[in-house]
Design a protein around this motif. Structure first.
Motif, PDB file in Angstrom:
ATOM      1  N   SER A 370       0.841  -1.195   0.000  1.00  0.00           N
ATOM      2  CA  SER A 370       0.000   0.000   0.000  1.00  0.00           C
ATOM      3  C   SER A 370       0.879   1.250   0.000  1.00  0.00           C
ATOM      4  O   SER A 370       1.851   1.329   0.752  1.00  0.00           O
ATOM      5  CB  SER A 370      -0.910   0.001   1.233  1.00  0.00           C
ATOM      6  OG  SER A 370      -1.736   1.144   1.266  1.00  0.00           O
ATOM      7  N   GLN A 389       1.587   4.368   6.698  1.00  0.00           N
ATOM      8  CA  GLN A 389       1.538   3.257   5.761  1.00  0.00           C
ATOM      9  C   GLN A 389       0.673   2.142   6.332  1.00  0.00           C
ATOM     10  O   GLN A 389       0.813   1.756   7.491  1.00  0.00           O
ATOM     11  CB  GLN A 389       2.951   2.737   5.469  1.00  0.00           C
ATOM     12  CG  GLN A 389       3.084   1.872   4.224  1.00  0.00           C
ATOM     13  CD  GLN A 389       2.827   0.399   4.479  1.00  0.00           C
ATOM     14  OE1 GLN A 389       3.046  -0.092   5.578  1.00  0.00           O
ATOM     15  NE2 GLN A 389       2.340  -0.309   3.474  1.00  0.00           N
ATOM     16  N   ALA A 390      -0.262   1.657   5.512  1.00  0.00           N
ATOM     17  CA  ALA A 390      -1.115   0.530   5.907  1.00  0.00           C
ATOM     18  C   ALA A 390      -0.405  -0.762   5.542  1.00  0.00           C
ATOM     19  O   ALA A 390       0.005  -0.951   4.402  1.00  0.00           O
ATOM     20  CB  ALA A 390      -2.468   0.614   5.202  1.00  0.00           C
ATOM     21  N   PHE A 396      -1.778   0.075  10.962  1.00  0.00           N
ATOM     22  CA  PHE A 396      -1.416   1.302  10.263  1.00  0.00           C
ATOM     23  C   PHE A 396      -0.307   1.977  11.059  1.00  0.00           C
ATOM     24  O   PHE A 396      -0.463   2.250  12.254  1.00  0.00           O
ATOM     25  CB  PHE A 396      -2.610   2.247  10.125  1.00  0.00           C
ATOM     26  CG  PHE A 396      -2.303   3.463   9.281  1.00  0.00           C
ATOM     27  CD1 PHE A 396      -2.343   3.388   7.901  1.00  0.00           C
ATOM     28  CD2 PHE A 396      -1.958   4.676   9.871  1.00  0.00           C
ATOM     29  CE1 PHE A 396      -2.042   4.498   7.110  1.00  0.00           C
ATOM     30  CE2 PHE A 396      -1.659   5.781   9.098  1.00  0.00           C
ATOM     31  CZ  PHE A 396      -1.701   5.693   7.712  1.00  0.00           C
ATOM     32  N   SER A 438      -3.670  -5.112   4.556  1.00  0.00           N
ATOM     33  CA  SER A 438      -3.917  -4.195   3.450  1.00  0.00           C
ATOM     34  C   SER A 438      -2.940  -4.537   2.342  1.00  0.00           C
ATOM     35  O   SER A 438      -1.732  -4.537   2.556  1.00  0.00           O
ATOM     36  CB  SER A 438      -3.740  -2.744   3.897  1.00  0.00           C
ATOM     37  OG  SER A 438      -4.018  -1.860   2.846  1.00  0.00           O
ATOM     38  N   SER A 441      -3.872  -1.697  -2.067  1.00  0.00           N
ATOM     39  CA  SER A 441      -4.906  -0.665  -2.050  1.00  0.00           C
ATOM     40  C   SER A 441      -4.427   0.624  -1.390  1.00  0.00           C
ATOM     41  O   SER A 441      -3.996   0.604  -0.236  1.00  0.00           O
ATOM     42  CB  SER A 441      -6.133  -1.169  -1.289  1.00  0.00           C
ATOM     43  OG  SER A 441      -6.566  -2.414  -1.782  1.00  0.00           O
ATOM     44  N   VAL A 443      -4.748   4.063   0.703  1.00  0.00           N
ATOM     45  CA  VAL A 443      -5.626   4.605   1.735  1.00  0.00           C
ATOM     46  C   VAL A 443      -6.002   6.037   1.366  1.00  0.00           C
ATOM     47  O   VAL A 443      -5.474   6.619   0.424  1.00  0.00           O
ATOM     48  CB  VAL A 443      -4.943   4.582   3.120  1.00  0.00           C
ATOM     49  CG1 VAL A 443      -4.495   3.182   3.477  1.00  0.00           C
ATOM     50  CG2 VAL A 443      -3.776   5.561   3.169  1.00  0.00           C
ATOM     51  N   VAL A 452      -7.833   8.051   8.911  1.00  0.00           N
ATOM     52  CA  VAL A 452      -7.380   7.346   7.719  1.00  0.00           C
ATOM     53  C   VAL A 452      -8.381   6.240   7.424  1.00  0.00           C
ATOM     54  O   VAL A 452      -8.901   5.590   8.337  1.00  0.00           O
ATOM     55  CB  VAL A 452      -5.948   6.770   7.898  1.00  0.00           C
ATOM     56  CG1 VAL A 452      -5.865   5.784   9.054  1.00  0.00           C
ATOM     57  CG2 VAL A 452      -5.459   6.124   6.607  1.00  0.00           C
ATOM     58  N   VAL A 454      -9.061   2.706   5.404  1.00  0.00           N
ATOM     59  CA  VAL A 454      -8.253   1.580   4.933  1.00  0.00           C
ATOM     60  C   VAL A 454      -9.156   0.469   4.407  1.00  0.00           C
ATOM     61  O   VAL A 454     -10.115   0.064   5.072  1.00  0.00           O
ATOM     62  CB  VAL A 454      -7.364   1.021   6.063  1.00  0.00           C
ATOM     63  CG1 VAL A 454      -6.492  -0.119   5.546  1.00  0.00           C
ATOM     64  CG2 VAL A 454      -6.499   2.119   6.673  1.00  0.00           C
ATOM     65  N   GLY A 456      -9.328  -3.372   3.820  1.00  0.00           N
ATOM     66  CA  GLY A 456      -8.599  -4.499   4.405  1.00  0.00           C
ATOM     67  C   GLY A 456      -9.099  -5.855   3.955  1.00  0.00           C
ATOM     68  O   GLY A 456     -10.169  -5.995   3.345  1.00  0.00           O
ATOM     69  N   THR A 527     -15.543   3.291  -2.284  1.00  0.00           N
ATOM     70  CA  THR A 527     -14.695   2.140  -2.561  1.00  0.00           C
ATOM     71  C   THR A 527     -15.522   1.100  -3.295  1.00  0.00           C
ATOM     72  O   THR A 527     -16.761   1.132  -3.271  1.00  0.00           O
ATOM     73  CB  THR A 527     -14.092   1.546  -1.269  1.00  0.00           C
ATOM     74  OG1 THR A 527     -13.005   0.687  -1.598  1.00  0.00           O
ATOM     75  CG2 THR A 527     -15.126   0.763  -0.481  1.00  0.00           C
TER      76      THR A 527
END
Length: 594
Positions: A370, A389-390, A396, A438, A441, A443, A452, A454, A456, A527
């Motif tokens: 991600s 960063q996820a 996260f 994750s 994809s 975020v 944020v 996310v 998942g 999404t």
């Protein structure tokens, strides 16, 4: 002293009035038109739009404005780029199309001619183009970087980022009695480019993928994500890299290798910064160092994610992939730097500033897929420039942008079980596994509300150790394999409070989520799902506000843009073969009903 005559004063006043009028017209035009100019919308990669025309009160009135069918069916992961009323798309197999962003009319198309002798590592998908300096840039599955004329689609230059193919593992390395030896192979170690490039200060920046990919075996169940992934012991692959090229001619300006020349064994870390144990046999690894002195030559470390760039400090941030051989650590003792790391570089020179390795000596395929995201972080009463960063591991991460110091690790946004447990002969079920967490994809970050969003994945994976003793003069064979279990799997869409690290709300979806999210100042986030649903949610509460249905999986990041005062939402719909989602060739665009 200079004294202006009355006529000169009149001319000066007229020029000033014309300039003011031009600025007013420009401001009005800017108010009526908002682009999506790069992969993450801007260099922060927040994927957050300030547009409020589409909001919580009216999002249920969205209707399809137009649909584009490219005719190229395959996993469709592109982020549409919109500049000056034109939408630029990368299609599967690296074809590129330019469309009228108001109507979907095709303006031009580039058809990519792949190198005939080049084996794709990772399928036909591409995650987008970059548009700058009158050119459209695309990285290809056959490891080329190509610049097209943005007006016509004509090729302006075409370079080989990597000129020579690399040694690939094959099923011949397996015992003939092994059930995996006769199954269809869908991918393996190789070199390609999946990420969307980014252009910064006259340089187009892109990285290579597939160098630590492993041998992918097809799943006999059509709708199952992935088949077996095998890490075969051997001298396969090479180091990955991220590099910058001159936008005018493609000449390489700098290159950062994701595997260092020396010291790739690192410090033999046994725990994470917050005390999670990696279950490593450090003594055995150190003893094995002398047996494999050149293992770094085949070290892996793909560059999967488009970098984010801090323009104030000229610092670039990107994530790296797993070491090679994948999941099989016999021949690679040590931490295997800089794999599975968030890396900060000087964007002008490519020199390393810092790195943070999430999983030293990775055995599970936990690459940082991600893309990183930059934001101002409210931390202990202060505003800190941060990078987040996820992860595939299900957390996260938030770091100090200048130093890499870990500031916060969120609570898990997916279930976790047997995390960092090694493969066994009987097989051990781990989640999250090779799919995430994750995955690739992107975020979206709402900086004002410190949230944020996310996408998942919950997909249990069984890790199995296969060992065949030496026989008939053939050496012993040992490899690790990961494959999906028959357990239930699903997706989890999460809103995480950045300050506390807590999950504020979470929605469960029928299939694992892959593709990415978009949030807007209108209080909505978008999404897609593998069953073709494209959804809008209340970003404060997670309530589903609107849903459309596509014929194909919606597994790409949505974007939004405005032309002539009308806000549009766009997303590619072409499914994903790795996850078993129906593949297609559509771009769907929505606007509010009149």
């Amino acid at each position: 002293m200079n004294i202006l005559c009355p006529r000169a004063i009149c001319i000066l006043l007229l020029c000033l009035l014309q300039a003011c009028a031009a600025n007013q017209n420009k401001t009005a035009q800017q108010a009526n038109n908002q682009d999506w100019p790069s992969f993450g919308r801007d260099f922060t990669s927040q994927r957050f739009s300030p547009n409020t025309q589409i909001n919580q009160q009216n999002v249920q009135n969205l209707v399809q404005a137009w649909q584009y069918k490219s005719g190229v069916v395959g996993s469709f992961q592109t982020t549409p780029i919109v500049q000056n009323g034109i939408m630029y798309l990368s299609l599967p197999y690296n074809h590129v199309a330019a469309l009228d962003a108001k109507t979907g009319k095709e303006l031009w198309r580039y058809k990519h001619d792949r190198r005939k002798d080049w084996q794709m590592c990772c399928g036909p998908a591409n995650r987008g183009v970059a548009v700058a300096d009158g050119k459209v840039f695309i990285g290809t599955v056959d490891a080329r970087l190509i610049a097209l004329n943005a007006q016509t689609g004509a090729k302006e230059w075409d370079i080989d980022v990597v000129e020579v193919a690399i040694a690939r593992e094959g099923q011949e390395a397996l015992n003939k009695d092994d059930p995996n030896s006769g199954r269809k192979v869908t991918g393996g170690t190789g070199i390609g480019i999946a990420m969307a490039p980014v252009v910064y200060k006259g340089k187009v920046i892109v990285g290579i993928t597939g160098v630590g990919y492993g041998l992918h075996i097809d799943n006999p169940t059509a709708d199952a994500p992935l088949g077996a992934v095998i890490g075969v012991t051997g001298r396969y692959g090479r180091p990955g890299f991220l590099a910058a090229y001159d936008v005018n001619n493609g000449k390489r300006v700098w290159q950062f290798d994701t595997i260092p020349d020396t010291g790739w064994e690192g410090s033999f870390a046994q725990t994470t910064d917050d005390g999670v144990t990696f279950n490593r046999d450090i003594a055995q690894e150190k003893a094995d160092l002398v047996k494999y002195p050149d293992s770094a030559r085949f070290g892996g470390g793909s560059a999967w994610s488009t970098p984010a760039i801090d323009i104030a400090s000229d610092t670039l941030y990107f994530g790296t992939g797993n070491p090679s051989p994948q999941m099989n650590d016999i021949s690679r003792p040590g931490d295997n730097l800089y794999t599975v790391s968030l890396v900060a570089l000087d964007a002008n020179t490519g020199k390393l500033k810092w790195h943070y390795q999430q999983v030293p000596h990775d055995l599970w395929g936990y690459d940082l897929a991600s893309p990183p995201v930059l934001f101002n972080y409210q931390f202990n009463g202060k505003t800190v420039a941060a990078v987040g960063q996820a992860s595939k591991t299900g957390w996260f991460y938030v770091h100090d942008r200048a130093t890499g110091k870990l500031l916060k690790k969120s609570e898990a946004f997916v279930p976790q079980h047997n995390l960092f447990k090694k493969a066994t002969a009987e097989g051990i079920v781990v989640y999250p596994g090779i799919l995430g967490g994750s995955n690739w994809s992107p975020v979206s970050v709402d900086e004002m509300n410190q949230r944020v969003f996310v996408a998942g994945i919950h997909a249990p994976i069984k890790y199995t150790l296969h060992e065949t003793p030496a026989k008939d003069g053939k050496p012993a064979i040992r490899y690790a394999a990961s494959e999906p279990t028959k357990d239930a799997r699903w997706g989890l869409l999460s809103a995480i409070d950045l300050k506390s690290g807590k999950v504020i709300w979470q929605n469960k979806t029928a299939q694992p989520l892959v593709g990415g999210v978009l949030a807007t100042a209108g209080g909505v986030m978008f999404t897609g799902e593998g069953d073709g649903h494209f959804n809008a949610y209340n970003s404060q509460t997670g309530e589903l506000l609107w849903q459309a249905q596509s014929d194909f999986g919606v597994n790409a990041p949505p974007v939004t843009y405005m032309i002539d005062g009308i806000q549009y939402i766009a997303v590619a719909s072409g499914g994903n073969s790795i996850f078993g989602y129906k593949q297609g060739d559509a771009v769907l665009v929505y606007k509010l009903a009149l």
